[in-house]
Write a protein that holds these residues in place. Structure first.
Motif, PDB file in Angstrom:
ATOM      1  N   GLN A 147       0.796   3.998  -2.957  1.00 12.54           N
ATOM      2  CA  GLN A 147       0.491   5.626  -2.716  1.00 12.54           C
ATOM      3  C   GLN A 147       1.808   6.332  -3.151  1.00 12.54           C
ATOM      4  OE1 GLN A 147      -0.209   5.408   1.517  1.00 12.54           O
ATOM      5  NE2 GLN A 147      -2.337   4.724   1.168  1.00 12.54           N
ATOM      6  N   LYS A 180       0.909  -1.155   0.081  1.00 13.69           N
ATOM      7  CA  LYS A 180       0.181  -0.100  -0.200  1.00 13.69           C
ATOM      8  C   LYS A 180       0.915   1.110   0.211  1.00 13.69           C
ATOM      9  CE  LYS A 180      -4.000  -1.768   2.308  1.00 13.69           C
ATOM     10  NZ  LYS A 180      -4.996  -1.571   3.673  1.00 13.69           N
ATOM     11  N   GLN A 194      -9.795  12.432  -7.963  1.00 15.52           N
ATOM     12  CA  GLN A 194      -9.593  11.550  -6.898  1.00 15.52           C
ATOM     13  C   GLN A 194     -10.442  10.395  -6.751  1.00 15.52           C
ATOM     14  OE1 GLN A 194      -7.701  12.685  -4.360  1.00 15.52           O
ATOM     15  NE2 GLN A 194      -6.976  14.439  -5.853  1.00 15.52           N
ATOM     16  N   GLU A 195     -11.410  10.334  -7.157  1.00 14.19           N
ATOM     17  CA  GLU A 195     -12.288   8.855  -7.372  1.00 14.19           C
ATOM     18  C   GLU A 195     -11.273   7.880  -8.058  1.00 14.19           C
ATOM     19  OE1 GLU A 195     -16.772   7.748  -8.415  1.00 14.19           O
ATOM     20  OE2 GLU A 195     -15.703   8.703 -10.058  1.00 14.19           O
ATOM     21  N   LEU A 237      -8.045   7.679  -8.286  1.00 10.43           N
ATOM     22  CA  LEU A 237      -7.246   7.294  -7.411  1.00 10.43           C
ATOM     23  C   LEU A 237      -7.554   6.181  -6.330  1.00 10.43           C
ATOM     24  CD1 LEU A 237      -5.009  10.611  -6.971  1.00 10.43           C
ATOM     25  CD2 LEU A 237      -4.667   8.700  -8.434  1.00 10.43           C
ATOM     26  N   MET A 238      -8.580   6.737  -5.749  1.00  8.49           N
ATOM     27  CA  MET A 238      -9.206   5.830  -4.669  1.00  8.49           C
ATOM     28  C   MET A 238      -9.599   4.235  -5.205  1.00  8.49           C
ATOM     29  SD  MET A 238     -11.382   8.605  -2.530  1.00  8.49           S
ATOM     30  CE  MET A 238     -12.030   7.207  -1.375  1.00  8.49           C
ATOM     31  N   ALA A 276     -15.642   3.937  -4.795  1.00  6.65           N
ATOM     32  CA  ALA A 276     -14.441   4.726  -4.296  1.00  6.65           C
ATOM     33  C   ALA A 276     -14.834   5.195  -2.814  1.00  6.65           C
ATOM     34  CB  ALA A 276     -14.279   5.902  -4.979  1.00  6.65           C
ATOM     35  N   ASN A 277     -15.698   5.444  -2.382  1.00 13.77           N
ATOM     36  CA  ASN A 277     -16.360   6.218  -1.322  1.00 13.77           C
ATOM     37  C   ASN A 277     -17.210   5.101  -0.255  1.00 13.77           C
ATOM     38  OD1 ASN A 277     -14.961   8.762  -1.545  1.00 13.77           O
ATOM     39  ND2 ASN A 277     -16.635   9.033  -3.093  1.00 13.77           N
ATOM     40  N   GLN A 310      -6.246   2.465  -5.821  1.00 15.68           N
ATOM     41  CA  GLN A 310      -5.664   1.796  -4.820  1.00 15.68           C
ATOM     42  C   GLN A 310      -6.349   0.467  -4.147  1.00 15.68           C
ATOM     43  OE1 GLN A 310      -6.125   5.531  -2.280  1.00 15.68           O
ATOM     44  NE2 GLN A 310      -3.870   5.520  -2.087  1.00 15.68           N
ATOM     45  N   LYS A 311      -7.975   0.536  -4.217  1.00 16.70           N
ATOM     46  CA  LYS A 311      -8.697  -0.640  -3.949  1.00 16.70           C
ATOM     47  C   LYS A 311      -8.425  -1.785  -4.663  1.00 16.70           C
ATOM     48  CE  LYS A 311     -12.516   1.703  -1.393  1.00 16.70           C
ATOM     49  NZ  LYS A 311     -13.843   1.644  -1.194  1.00 16.70           N
TER      50      LYS A 311
END
Length: 284
Positions: A25, A21, A126-127, A129-130, A238-239, A133-134
């Protein structure tokens, strides 16, 4: 103890996950910095080019002005109505028009560059990127699906393991299942203006649109599709936490990526594929 570790396999795996992780990042931040630097360089180069052109134009002492050098084209001639001299100590109307146009172009390029920088910080970026990562935690990445109203069905079609079924087939089978299990779906369909539940005729119209048009698919259609395909479906967002449908089926799930800000129209589904190593990655 001769190099042995007291850590359990679970602790070792958790440590590995934390490192992966952290590395991801750092890679994402490096990409963002590189994009910002490139945008700033493009803007600076353009500003310098415009300043040099205006300086060259203003410093000429010739009674006739040839602006071909500024545009990289030889022997560019002005129309008869534009043949106005730029003499020493006097700025003509033609020169003023050129300077005004150059200033407007410089401002436009600056606005474009600023918009690109803001987009890096915007909700769509931003969405993305999130989600990256997931997905990376599952060794997956987004596989783009065209935005044409059929995106959910196309994303499912893309991942069907050994089932040959077109988007048209998926839509038809979905509508057929919903019609034959109306009591499972009707309570969740209400009129936006009144909140009243759909009538049977309105429900049939809804199913007809599912089958014959490019109407967007949602959770009701996904619930029908899990039954049609006898496969679980996982939707990554994402969220919020992933949504899992059809967990009663003991198979690897179809994984969809749900994006709220992917396009101007908003909601969109993408497929996934195995995470690819960067082309310039060094062997570890």
């Amino acid at each position: 103890m001769d190099g042995e570790t007291d850590e359990s396999p679970e602790e070792q795996l958790a440590k590995q996950h934390r490192k992966e992780k952290k590395d991801l990042q750092a890679k994402i931040q490096s990409m963002k910095n590189a994009m910002t630097d490139e945008i700033a360089k493009l803007e600076a180069d353009l500003n310098q080019k415009h300043e040099e052109e205006l300086s060259l134009l203003n410093s000429t002492g010739d009674t006739k002005v040839n602006i071909s050098v500024l545009n990289g084209v030889e022997n560019l001639q002005m129309d008869d109505g534009e043949k106005e001299d730029v003499t020493q100590g006097r700025v003509t109307k033609a020169q003023k028009r050129r300077e005004k146009k150059a200033a407007q172009e410089k401002e436009r390029e600056s606005r474009i560059a600023e918009a690109e920088v803001l987009n890096l910080q915007g909700v769509r970026h931003q969405e993305g990127l999130m989600l990256a990562q997931k997905l990376a935690l599952q060794q997956l990445q987004i596989k783009e699906i065209s935005s044409d109203g059929h995106c959910m069905y196309r994303a499912i079609e893309d991942q069907l393991p050994e089932i040959v079924m077109s988007v048209k087939d998926l839509r038809s089978r979905t509508a057929e299942h919903m019609r034959s299990h109306a009591d499972d779906f009707l309570p969740f369909l209400t009129k936006p203006n009144t909140g009243d539940m759909y009538t049977r005729e309105e429900f049939e119209h809804y199913c007809s649109e599912v089958e014959h048009t490019a109407a967007w698919g949602g959770q009701l259609e996904l619930q029908a599709l899990t039954q049609v395909l006898r496969l679980p479906i996982e939707v990554i967002q994402a969220n919020s936490s992933a949504i899992k449908i059809g967990e009663e089926f003991d198979s690897d799930p179809i994984t969809l990526v749900y994006m709220r800000h992917a396009y101007g129209l908003g909601e969109h589904y993408n497929s996934v594929e195995r995470l690819k190593e960067p082309a310039n990655a060094e062997d570890s």
